[in-house]
Design a protein around this motif. Structure first.
Motif, PDB file in Angstrom:
ATOM      1  N   ASP A 275       0.733  -1.013  -0.116  1.00  0.00           N
ATOM      2  CA  ASP A 275       0.032   0.121   0.038  1.00  0.00           C
ATOM      3  C   ASP A 275       1.015   1.129   0.130  1.00  0.00           C
ATOM      4  N   THR A 276       2.204   1.157   0.732  1.00  0.00           N
ATOM      5  CA  THR A 276       2.807   2.643   0.639  1.00  0.00           C
ATOM      6  C   THR A 276       3.659   2.580  -0.483  1.00  0.00           C
ATOM      7  N   VAL A 277       3.800   1.530  -1.233  1.00  0.00           N
ATOM      8  CA  VAL A 277       4.226   1.834  -2.792  1.00  0.00           C
ATOM      9  C   VAL A 277       3.346   2.358  -3.475  1.00  0.00           C
ATOM     10  N   ILE A 278       1.870   1.818  -3.462  1.00  0.00           N
ATOM     11  CA  ILE A 278       1.074   2.551  -4.329  1.00  0.00           C
ATOM     12  C   ILE A 278       0.715   3.903  -4.066  1.00  0.00           C
ATOM     13  N   ARG A 279       0.819   4.140  -2.646  1.00  0.00           N
ATOM     14  CA  ARG A 279       0.478   5.769  -2.317  1.00  0.00           C
ATOM     15  C   ARG A 279       1.440   6.597  -2.961  1.00  0.00           C
ATOM     16  N   LEU A 280       2.734   6.161  -2.623  1.00  0.00           N
ATOM     17  CA  LEU A 280       3.641   7.053  -2.951  1.00  0.00           C
ATOM     18  C   LEU A 280       3.888   7.242  -4.549  1.00  0.00           C
ATOM     19  N   LEU A 281       3.632   6.384  -5.490  1.00  0.00           N
ATOM     20  CA  LEU A 281       3.620   6.539  -6.683  1.00  0.00           C
ATOM     21  C   LEU A 281       2.210   7.387  -7.051  1.00  0.00           C
ATOM     22  N   GLU A 282       1.111   7.482  -6.329  1.00  0.00           N
ATOM     23  CA  GLU A 282       0.170   8.514  -6.609  1.00  0.00           C
ATOM     24  C   GLU A 282       0.601   9.739  -6.260  1.00  0.00           C
ATOM     25  N   ARG A 283       1.477  10.085  -5.284  1.00  0.00           N
ATOM     26  CA  ARG A 283       1.651  11.461  -4.645  1.00  0.00           C
ATOM     27  C   ARG A 283       3.202  11.918  -5.161  1.00  0.00           C
ATOM     28  N   PHE A 284       3.937  10.970  -5.531  1.00  0.00           N
ATOM     29  CA  PHE A 284       5.147  11.584  -5.757  1.00  0.00           C
ATOM     30  C   PHE A 284       5.658  10.899  -7.150  1.00  0.00           C
ATOM     31  N   ALA A 285       7.028  11.491  -7.771  1.00  0.00           N
ATOM     32  CA  ALA A 285       7.403  10.880  -8.981  1.00  0.00           C
ATOM     33  C   ALA A 285       8.599  10.119  -8.806  1.00  0.00           C
ATOM     34  N   PRO A 286       9.079   9.345  -9.709  1.00  0.00           N
ATOM     35  CA  PRO A 286      10.489   8.623  -9.714  1.00  0.00           C
ATOM     36  C   PRO A 286      11.349   9.752  -9.397  1.00  0.00           C
ATOM     37  N   ALA A 287      12.699   9.671  -8.823  1.00  0.00           N
ATOM     38  CA  ALA A 287      13.726  10.389  -8.736  1.00  0.00           C
ATOM     39  C   ALA A 287      14.400  10.208 -10.288  1.00  0.00           C
ATOM     40  N   ARG A 288      15.157  11.143 -10.716  1.00  0.00           N
ATOM     41  CA  ARG A 288      15.817  11.317 -11.833  1.00  0.00           C
ATOM     42  C   ARG A 288      16.688  10.198 -12.126  1.00  0.00           C
ATOM     43  N   SER A 289      17.000   9.685 -13.491  1.00  0.00           N
ATOM     44  CA  SER A 289      17.728   8.543 -13.644  1.00  0.00           C
ATOM     45  C   SER A 289      19.154   9.103 -13.591  1.00  0.00           C
ATOM     46  N   LEU A 290      19.943   8.702 -12.890  1.00  0.00           N
ATOM     47  CA  LEU A 290      21.538   9.031 -12.811  1.00  0.00           C
ATOM     48  C   LEU A 290      21.919   7.551 -11.941  1.00  0.00           C
ATOM     49  N   PRO A 291      23.185   7.247 -12.590  1.00  0.00           N
ATOM     50  CA  PRO A 291      23.847   5.979 -11.831  1.00  0.00           C
ATOM     51  C   PRO A 291      24.029   6.171 -10.310  1.00  0.00           C
ATOM     52  N   THR A 292      24.311   7.388  -9.913  1.00  0.00           N
ATOM     53  CA  THR A 292      24.592   7.457  -8.190  1.00  0.00           C
ATOM     54  C   THR A 292      23.322   7.481  -7.531  1.00  0.00           C
ATOM     55  N   LEU A 293      22.124   7.334  -8.395  1.00  0.00           N
ATOM     56  CA  LEU A 293      20.733   7.327  -7.538  1.00  0.00           C
ATOM     57  C   LEU A 293      20.034   5.928  -7.645  1.00  0.00           C
ATOM     58  N   THR A 294      19.341   5.484  -6.748  1.00  0.00           N
ATOM     59  CA  THR A 294      18.468   4.431  -6.659  1.00  0.00           C
ATOM     60  C   THR A 294      17.189   4.602  -5.727  1.00  0.00           C
ATOM     61  N   GLY A 295      16.232   4.352  -6.296  1.00  0.00           N
ATOM     62  CA  GLY A 295      14.970   5.007  -5.549  1.00  0.00           C
ATOM     63  C   GLY A 295      13.883   3.879  -5.599  1.00  0.00           C
ATOM     64  N   ILE A 296      12.909   4.100  -4.659  1.00  0.00           N
ATOM     65  CA  ILE A 296      11.932   3.193  -4.384  1.00  0.00           C
ATOM     66  C   ILE A 296      10.766   3.240  -5.547  1.00  0.00           C
ATOM     67  N   LEU A 297      10.747   4.409  -6.115  1.00  0.00           N
ATOM     68  CA  LEU A 297       9.829   4.762  -7.380  1.00  0.00           C
ATOM     69  C   LEU A 297      10.604   4.567  -8.422  1.00  0.00           C
ATOM     70  N   GLU A 298      11.517   3.601  -8.890  1.00  0.00           N
ATOM     71  CA  GLU A 298      12.341   3.592  -9.951  1.00  0.00           C
ATOM     72  C   GLU A 298      11.499   3.562 -11.136  1.00  0.00           C
ATOM     73  N   ASP A 299      10.627   2.492 -11.255  1.00  0.00           N
ATOM     74  CA  ASP A 299       9.953   2.636 -12.603  1.00  0.00           C
ATOM     75  C   ASP A 299       8.473   2.065 -12.426  1.00  0.00           C
ATOM     76  N   GLN A 300       7.521   2.959 -12.857  1.00  0.00           N
ATOM     77  CA  GLN A 300       6.012   2.977 -12.431  1.00  0.00           C
ATOM     78  C   GLN A 300       5.795   1.726 -13.284  1.00  0.00           C
ATOM     79  N   SER A 301       6.061   1.447 -14.480  1.00  0.00           N
ATOM     80  CA  SER A 301       5.599   0.402 -15.278  1.00  0.00           C
ATOM     81  C   SER A 301       5.828  -0.829 -14.485  1.00  0.00           C
ATOM     82  N   LEU A 302       6.777  -1.034 -13.614  1.00  0.00           N
ATOM     83  CA  LEU A 302       6.675  -2.539 -12.821  1.00  0.00           C
ATOM     84  C   LEU A 302       5.631  -2.410 -11.512  1.00  0.00           C
TER      85      LEU A 302
END
Length: 513
Positions: A275-302
């Motif tokens: 539920d947390t993952v779903i709510r985060l995707l509803e309210r926040f956007a994935p972090a920008r794609s950089l090799p030095t970043l890894t985020g919980i909202l990496e790819d909405q298609s997944l």
């Protein structure tokens, strides 16, 4: 260094990238097929490990060669062959025969297709690398000026999450306006980045889920792995399968971190985590794609795949090692060794007709084999080397004079360094020079010698290739014993006997300055 020298220096690098990329592309297809056949039976961490093996194959310039690797039986890409038909067409279209060009000055040499592709590869890699470096530096500069979160409750929650995952690294939390979704930044001095207002917008349980996921990235060294994949991707930017592999690798990385975070939660919490993952995707956007970043909202298609995995998660179940380890072992063997077709049997006939007349190309060789070819390619063309072949210091000598009039000198790494055409070889240069031609004819058709040097045997056998069109006279007991004419910029030299008749033509990599 002239532009032409740079382009020619890129050709062997691009050839090797083609060979690695070709084998790795097959591995990518195999990995995708395994993901389809074993879907639901492997955890994300095993798939991620498999992708790391694929990228390791792409990164290795050389690997141990073995006939047991079936990739060696696959056809070689045309650009990686000794002289492709495309390159021959380009040479013939751009350059007339040497005989047609006046040699007061060396004629301009063409940029064959393989060299041009190497230049295009370098340009693309440099543009892509510059974009990555600029993006990372700009982001680092902005984030480095953000203040660390000092809220006691948040820091206590962070320490609790670190204890559950066994993370001992010092980690800071930063609330930043430069990011749109939670992410882990860096691996030397890691920071968990949260969007401005994030801590006020989520509950403590949701914040705990986010911290566990980002700490899982830290524990798995995903930022370091992301940098490795990014650098390999830059070198293989031209391969669409590498783009696909990196995307799948990131997807499996998120599944692996979800599983690690879920194992740290109480048995009844996986649904709340989803539920947390779903709510985060509803309210926040994935972090920008950089090799030095890894985020919980990496790819909405997944999202569907992640929620399905979370809903079915069982902390007591995991991929059986009896299934995972053999699959990884096979993939590791395929990835970390070079495929090599079995060498030709002793006495096997050459693959070319001895009745055919071949064209010798300075700096390259003939259609069948060229400078830079591997020993496996040599043996597929000429057959197994004769017993007289032996190691000469740091070089390897392969002798086919009896059958073909050819012998070759290879580096200790097994790459053709020189191709020597002797009496009995049915071939000539485009300008008509062949074994038996006179010294005067060779000099006339090659533009003449810029200088003449008288030397002893040591001097004429020194293989001095730093100068263009030098004629060496070997003097023994006051008598001229032999001649050597070197055209270093073209990549060819000629040996003559005391009668001034050509006895051997040697082709090597050009030395253009």
């Amino acid at each position: 260094m002239s532009p032409l020298s740079l382009v020619e220096g890129l050709a062997p690098v691009f050839d090797r990238l083609l060979q690695c990329g070709w084998q790795a592309s097959v591995l990518i297809v195999v990995a995708l097929l395994l993901r389809f056949l074993l879907r639901g039976r492997f955890e994300g961490r095993w798939w991620h490990a498999m992708w790391l093996l694929v990228f390791a194959r792409l990164a290795l310039p050389w690997a141990p060669s073995t006939a047991l690797n079936p990739l060696g039986w696959l056809p070689t890409p045309a650009s990686a062959s000794p002289l492709s038909s495309v390159e021959r067409t380009a040479v013939e279209a751009l350059s007339p025969s040497m005989a047609a060009a006046p040699r007061d000055e060396a004629p301009p040499r063409p940029w064959p297709a393989r060299q041009l592709l190497g230049l295009l590869w370098l340009a693309g890699a440099m543009v892509m690398a510059a974009g990555v470096v600029a993006g990372v530096v700009r982001f680092w500069w902005a984030v480095s000026h953000e203040r660390l979160v000092t809220d006691h409750a948040v820091l206590e929650l962070l320490e609790d999450c670190k204890a559950k995952l066994g993370v001992r690294t010092v980690v800071g939390v930063v609330a930043s306006t430069r990011i749109s979704g939670p992410a882990l930044f860096g691996f030397v001095r890691p920071r968990i980045l949260l969007p401005a207002g994030f801590m006020q917008a989520v509950s403590p349980d949701e914040l705990r889920h986010v911290l566990l996921h980002e700490l899982a990235h830290l524990k798995r060294a995903d930022v370091l792995a992301g940098w490795f994949a990014c650098l390999v991707h830059i070198a293989h930017w031209w391969n669409p399968l590498v783009w696909l592999a990196q995307q799948r690798m990131r997807a499996d990385r998120e599944l692996a971190c979800d599983a690690m975070a879920l194992r740290a939660l109480a048995p009844g919490e996986p649904q709340a985590y989803g539920d947390t993952v779903i709510r985060l995707l509803e309210r926040f956007a994935p972090a920008r794609s950089l090799p030095t970043l890894t985020g919980i909202l990496e790819d909405q298609s997944l999202l569907k795949r992640r929620i399905t995995m979370i809903a079915r998660f069982d902390s007591r179940a995991s991929t059986p090692l009896a299934l995972a380890l053999p699959v990884l072992a096979v993939m590791g063997f395929l990835a970390l060794t070079d495929g090599r077709a079995a060498a030709a049997a002793p006495g096997a006939a050459p693959q070319y007709s001895t009745s055919e007349t071949f064209v010798i190309r300075p700096g390259q060789g003939i259609d069948s084999i060229a400078v830079g070819a591997t020993v496996e390619q040599v043996e597929r063309v000429f057959g197994k080397a004769t017993p007289e072949s032996r190691s000469e210091g740091k070089m390897i000598w392969l002798n086919y004079r009896r059958e073909t009039g050819v012998d070759l000198l290879l580096t200790k790494e097994g790459r053709v360094h020189e191709i020597r055409f002797n009496k009995g070889f049915a071939g000539r240069l485009a300008n008509g020079i062949q074994v038996g031609s006179s010294l005067d004819e060779v000099l006339a058709k090659s533009g003449g010698a810029k200088k003449s040097v008288e030397a002893g045997r040591a001097g004429t056998h020194a293989n001095d290739r730093g100068a263009d069109r030098v004629l060496y006279k070997q003097v023994r007991d006051g008598t001229t014993a032999s001649f050597k004419f070197v055209d270093a910029e073209s990549g060819i030299l000629y040996w003559f006997g005391p009668d001034q008749l050509l006895t051997q033509i040697v082709v090597f990599a050009p030395n253009r300055q």
